[in-house]
Structures are given as C-alpha cells and as structure tokens.
Write an enzyme that holds these catalytic residues in place. Sequence first.
Site, PDB file in Angstrom:
ATOM      1  N   ASP A  73      16.441  28.715 -21.859  1.00  0.00           N
ATOM      2  CA  ASP A  73      15.620  28.977 -20.661  1.00  0.00           C
ATOM      3  C   ASP A  73      15.659  27.744 -19.776  1.00  0.00           C
ATOM      4  OD1 ASP A  73      13.478  29.976 -18.835  1.00  0.00           O
ATOM      5  OD2 ASP A  73      13.185  31.446 -20.430  1.00  0.00           O
TER       6      ASP A  73
ATOM      7  N   TYR B 120      17.965  42.923  -6.170  1.00  0.00           N
ATOM      8  CA  TYR B 120      17.759  43.102  -7.611  1.00  0.00           C
ATOM      9  C   TYR B 120      18.523  44.328  -8.116  1.00  0.00           C
ATOM     10  CZ  TYR B 120      14.998  43.654 -11.956  1.00  0.00           C
ATOM     11  OH  TYR B 120      14.585  43.788 -13.261  1.00  0.00           O
TER      12      TYR B 120
ATOM     13  N   LEU C 267      15.149  44.727   3.104  1.00  0.00           N
ATOM     14  CA  LEU C 267      16.425  44.100   3.479  1.00  0.00           C
ATOM     15  C   LEU C 267      16.343  43.468   4.862  1.00  0.00           C
ATOM     16  CD1 LEU C 267      19.347  43.594   2.586  1.00  0.00           C
ATOM     17  CD2 LEU C 267      19.981  45.724   3.719  1.00  0.00           C
TER      18      LEU C 267
ATOM     19  N   THR D 265       4.645  43.014 -19.080  1.00  0.00           N
ATOM     20  CA  THR D 265       4.986  41.589 -19.224  1.00  0.00           C
ATOM     21  C   THR D 265       4.341  40.805 -18.076  1.00  0.00           C
ATOM     22  OG1 THR D 265       6.938  41.705 -17.818  1.00  0.00           O
ATOM     23  CG2 THR D 265       7.288  42.115 -20.161  1.00  0.00           C
TER      24      THR D 265
ATOM     25  N   ARG E 236       9.736  33.557 -22.591  1.00  0.00           N
ATOM     26  CA  ARG E 236       8.593  34.478 -22.487  1.00  0.00           C
ATOM     27  C   ARG E 236       9.096  35.922 -22.345  1.00  0.00           C
ATOM     28  NH1 ARG E 236       6.494  33.621 -16.222  1.00  0.00           N
ATOM     29  NH2 ARG E 236       7.959  35.113 -15.348  1.00  0.00           N
ATOM     30  N   GLY E 237       8.152  36.843 -22.251  1.00  0.00           N
ATOM     31  CA  GLY E 237       8.453  38.245 -21.924  1.00  0.00           C
ATOM     32  C   GLY E 237       9.444  38.890 -22.878  1.00  0.00           C
TER      33      GLY E 237
ATOM     34  N   ASN F 286      19.529  38.118 -20.989  1.00  0.00           N
ATOM     35  CA  ASN F 286      18.214  38.655 -20.637  1.00  0.00           C
ATOM     36  C   ASN F 286      17.621  38.016 -19.388  1.00  0.00           C
ATOM     37  OD1 ASN F 286      15.320  39.748 -21.293  1.00  0.00           O
ATOM     38  ND2 ASN F 286      15.111  37.506 -21.205  1.00  0.00           N
ATOM     39  N   ALA F 287      17.921  36.729 -19.132  1.00  0.00           N
ATOM     40  CA  ALA F 287      17.277  36.026 -18.012  1.00  0.00           C
ATOM     41  C   ALA F 287      17.470  36.824 -16.732  1.00  0.00           C
ATOM     42  CB  ALA F 287      17.871  34.633 -17.849  1.00  0.00           C
ATOM     43  N   GLY F 288      16.399  36.961 -15.973  1.00  0.00           N
ATOM     44  CA  GLY F 288      16.506  37.696 -14.725  1.00  0.00           C
ATOM     45  C   GLY F 288      15.346  37.342 -13.814  1.00  0.00           C
TER      46      GLY F 288
END
Length: 464
Positions: free
Chosen positions: A254, A370, A314, A405, A233-234, A305-307
């Site tokens: 995926d 991230y 924190l 997205t 996706r996205g 790309n996967a993320g």
Amino acid sequence: MVTTSDPLIGLAAGHLTGPLVRALGLPRPRALRRETGPYRGDELHGRRLVLAAMPGGHAGQSARGLLQALGASLVMETELASDATARVDIAVFDATGCREVASLAQLRTFFAPLLRRLAPCAKLLLLAPCPLDAARISPEAAAAAQGIEGFVRSLAKELGRSHAATVNALQVPAATVGGLLGPLRFFCSSRSAYVSGRILRLEAGLGVPAAPDFPTVPGRLRERLAVVTGAARGLGAATAERLAEEGARVLCIDVPSAESHLRELARRIQGDALSLDITSAAAPTVLCDWLRQHPGMAVDVLVHNAGITRDRSLFKMSEAEWSQVLAVNLQAILAIDGALDQADLLAPGAREICLSSISGIAGNAGQTNYAASKSALIGYVAARSTLLASRGATINAVAPGFIETDMTRQIPWFIREAGRRLNALSQGGQPRDVAEAVAFLALPESGAVRGQTLRVCGQALMGA
Ligand code: NAD
C-alpha cells in the site's frame, strides 16, 4: 477493519420492530449466512442436498459424488414427500442435457415444488450447456442453453428477498467436468453468500484434471506467496486475511501514508509489508527486487486490488482526475504484470485476480474515468487469460457491487441507501464476500475458470 453494519437487518428480524418495518413498506433484508476460516474437507457437512438431472446430462453424477464427499447429505424424494417439515439447503439440477426448447419445462418441474422446502440462505445451482458453443450446436440447442440464463436470473431475484437464497449456473462442457470441484464448492457453500444470478463458464484444458485433486486438509495455499495491492484497509485487507487463512504468505502493498495500518495487518497475518505507490515509475522494479531478495519467492497469487475514485461529471472533470484514476486502476496493473512477465516471476500455475467493479459493467454517472478503468480490466483479463494459459496460470476479474467499506461510507446517505438496497438481497455486501470470491479464484482447484468476470453484488439491478 471498518465495516458499516446495516441496522435494517436487525430491525427486520426483531419481534417488535419486524412488523413495523413491514407496515412501513421498507425492504426487509435477511442476515446472510457466512463462513469463517479456511475451506474444510467437509465444507458442506450437515447440508441437505437435492440433486436431479435432465436425461442426457453429463455433469450430475460427478457433482453428486463431489458434494457428498464434501459432506452434503442427499435427501431422497420419498423423504420430502413423507416429511412436510424437511428442508433443503442445496438444490443442484444438471441441465447439461438441455438441447431442446421443450426441455426447459423441466426446470419448472424440478424447482417449483422445492421452493416451499428451502432453508434460509439456500444455495441453488444449475449445471448448464454453453450457448457460446453455437457453432457446434443447433440453433434450438443454443436457444435452450440461453433460456437457462433467464431462468437463473429471474429465480435469483424471486428468492433473494424471500429466502436470502442465491441461484447461479455453471456452464459445463463435457470436457470440463473434472474442473467442477472448486466452482461447485464455492456456489453450494455460504462462501458465495453475496453472489447471485451469475453464470460462470468452465474451460477445458488447463487445470482440469481427469479426477479432481481433492483437498483433505485445510490451508490450500500453504507455502504459496500471495501479493495483494491496496491491502491496508477495505477489500484489500479482507482479501489478505482470507488468503492467509488458506495458508498463504501474503505480501501486503500500500502507499507509504498507510504504512502503520499495513504493518499492523502484516504482523497479524504473519505476512510482509511493502510500502509502495504502485503508480511510481520504480514500482514494478521495487516489487521484482523484493521477490528476488526472497529466494524461491515467485508470485503464486496476485491480487490487483488497489483502486481509487475521483468522481465528477465529464464536463467538469480535470485532466488530473482522469489520469490519476487510470494510473492506479489500470496502468499500474499493466506495468507490474509486464515486469513480472519479463522477469519470469509469476509461478507456474499462478492465479491473478483484478478488482473491477459493476460500474465498469453498467457505467455510472460521474464515473467516466473509474468505469473506463474498471471496464478495461474486463477486456484485459479476457485477453491476458490466453497468454497465461500457456504457462498453466489463470487470470480473472472480480466486480464488486455495493460493499460496506470506508470507500462507500463516504457516499451521501440517500445515494448509499439506494446502492445498498437495489439488489436481490436488499443489502450491501461485506468485504469478506469479495475476499471469498478472490480466494475461490486463487485456489488450485479453480483452474477451469479463466478470463472471466465474477460479480459480487447480490445481483445488483445495475447492469444486471
Ligand atoms: P479503499 O479505498 O477502502 O482501499 C483502497 C486501498 O488502495 C487503500 O488502502 C489505498 O491506500 C490503496 N491505494 C490507493 N492508491 C494506491 C497506490 N497508488 N498504490 C498502492 N496502494 C494504493 O477501497 P475498497 O473499497 O477496499 O476497494 C478496493 C478495490 O475494489 C478498488 O479497486 C475498488 O475500485 C474496488 N471496488 C470497491 C467497491 C466497494 O463497494 N467498496 C465496489 C466496486 C469495486
């Protein structure tokens, strides 16, 4: 594929609603012109080009030849002077001869009179010297070269809102002129609709032919294998589709839970689907085994790309939230690259692209995990680039800003609206915009771009 539409673009353009949007003082984003399909031999057909150079510049002549070969038609100064309605789609200024601070005035002299003539979504590009060459150039020449960056970023902010135009620069040392084709075509066409205020450096050596390898037929990635992770996706799905348009056979990867979407995408683009959690210990081996089972299939284009995000301040962030993000966004990439290197499964001249983020450049509250992973990728591509160059391959990162997205649709409305508007184009990007940037870096004629991070963010204010 879900893409959230931006109602404000339609409202701002409406005859009845436009004045209301203006009266309320709301942003008035303009629809961006975008391309469909693969690059065409005459990609710039019908676009009206103005081009000039500072004395002593070394890139203007090549740029003119390439842009005309791509179909752009050169507009003469006399035509602009005699026809008040004549419009300009592309303006290129060769400032590679800029060695003195006084020469910066020529930027104003060239661009200022053109601004009233710009067509909507015009593309402005400067060819510039590189201030990093400071060891070889005088302090004044370095100052002049750096001054161009400030000019580009400011003009991009002025023209984004008013014209939906973009302004970018390519730093072109003399030895890299042969590598202009891919970058020139990207920045002068609507493929870069959501890329503005960017400065990209061309590198000599690898992938910079004496004469550009000029593509005449669409489908520059025919008979090449592209691997895209997070493709269900996205941005991953848009990228897989875009690379398939260029003729690539795409292996879409995926997680198993996304298998039905993954298979549907692979069927649609006549690619292959591989259900695989890239963080699993076996993932690198599974990918290498898949490649070995398909003889002749080394990886020509690799898109990491996967993320994932696991946002939390924190203070409250759990060890799992930290480690999951680092595992998917960073460690899996290193593990897969290591395995491909060891098995020699990256094809000669391969192109590798990592999805970073502007959070990795600017930082973002609640995203220490991230941003650390995405920032790390910027360092990774810069260093790995040297290693890959010895094999004729390149690696770069793409750092998206706010893209419409599923991921950004989850953001609360107020924060989402701020993310969308706080950029020079007053709107979010489309997955296609990121896919275009990846495709640009994946093509053979972009070999002069190496180890860099290209932001696709409409010149977001964040980390600008
Ligand atoms: P998304 O959540 O829509 O899609 C990510 C995909 O990655 C999903 O299909 C997911 O199943 C897959 N994935 C997650 N973990 C995986 C794993 N362990 N193994 C295999 N696949 C896995 O995200 P997106 O918005 O399309 O973003 C794509 C990339 O771009 C990400 O790296 C993201 O960090 C980056 N990015 C996105 C934006 C944005 O605005 N959307 C902005 C900056 C950066």
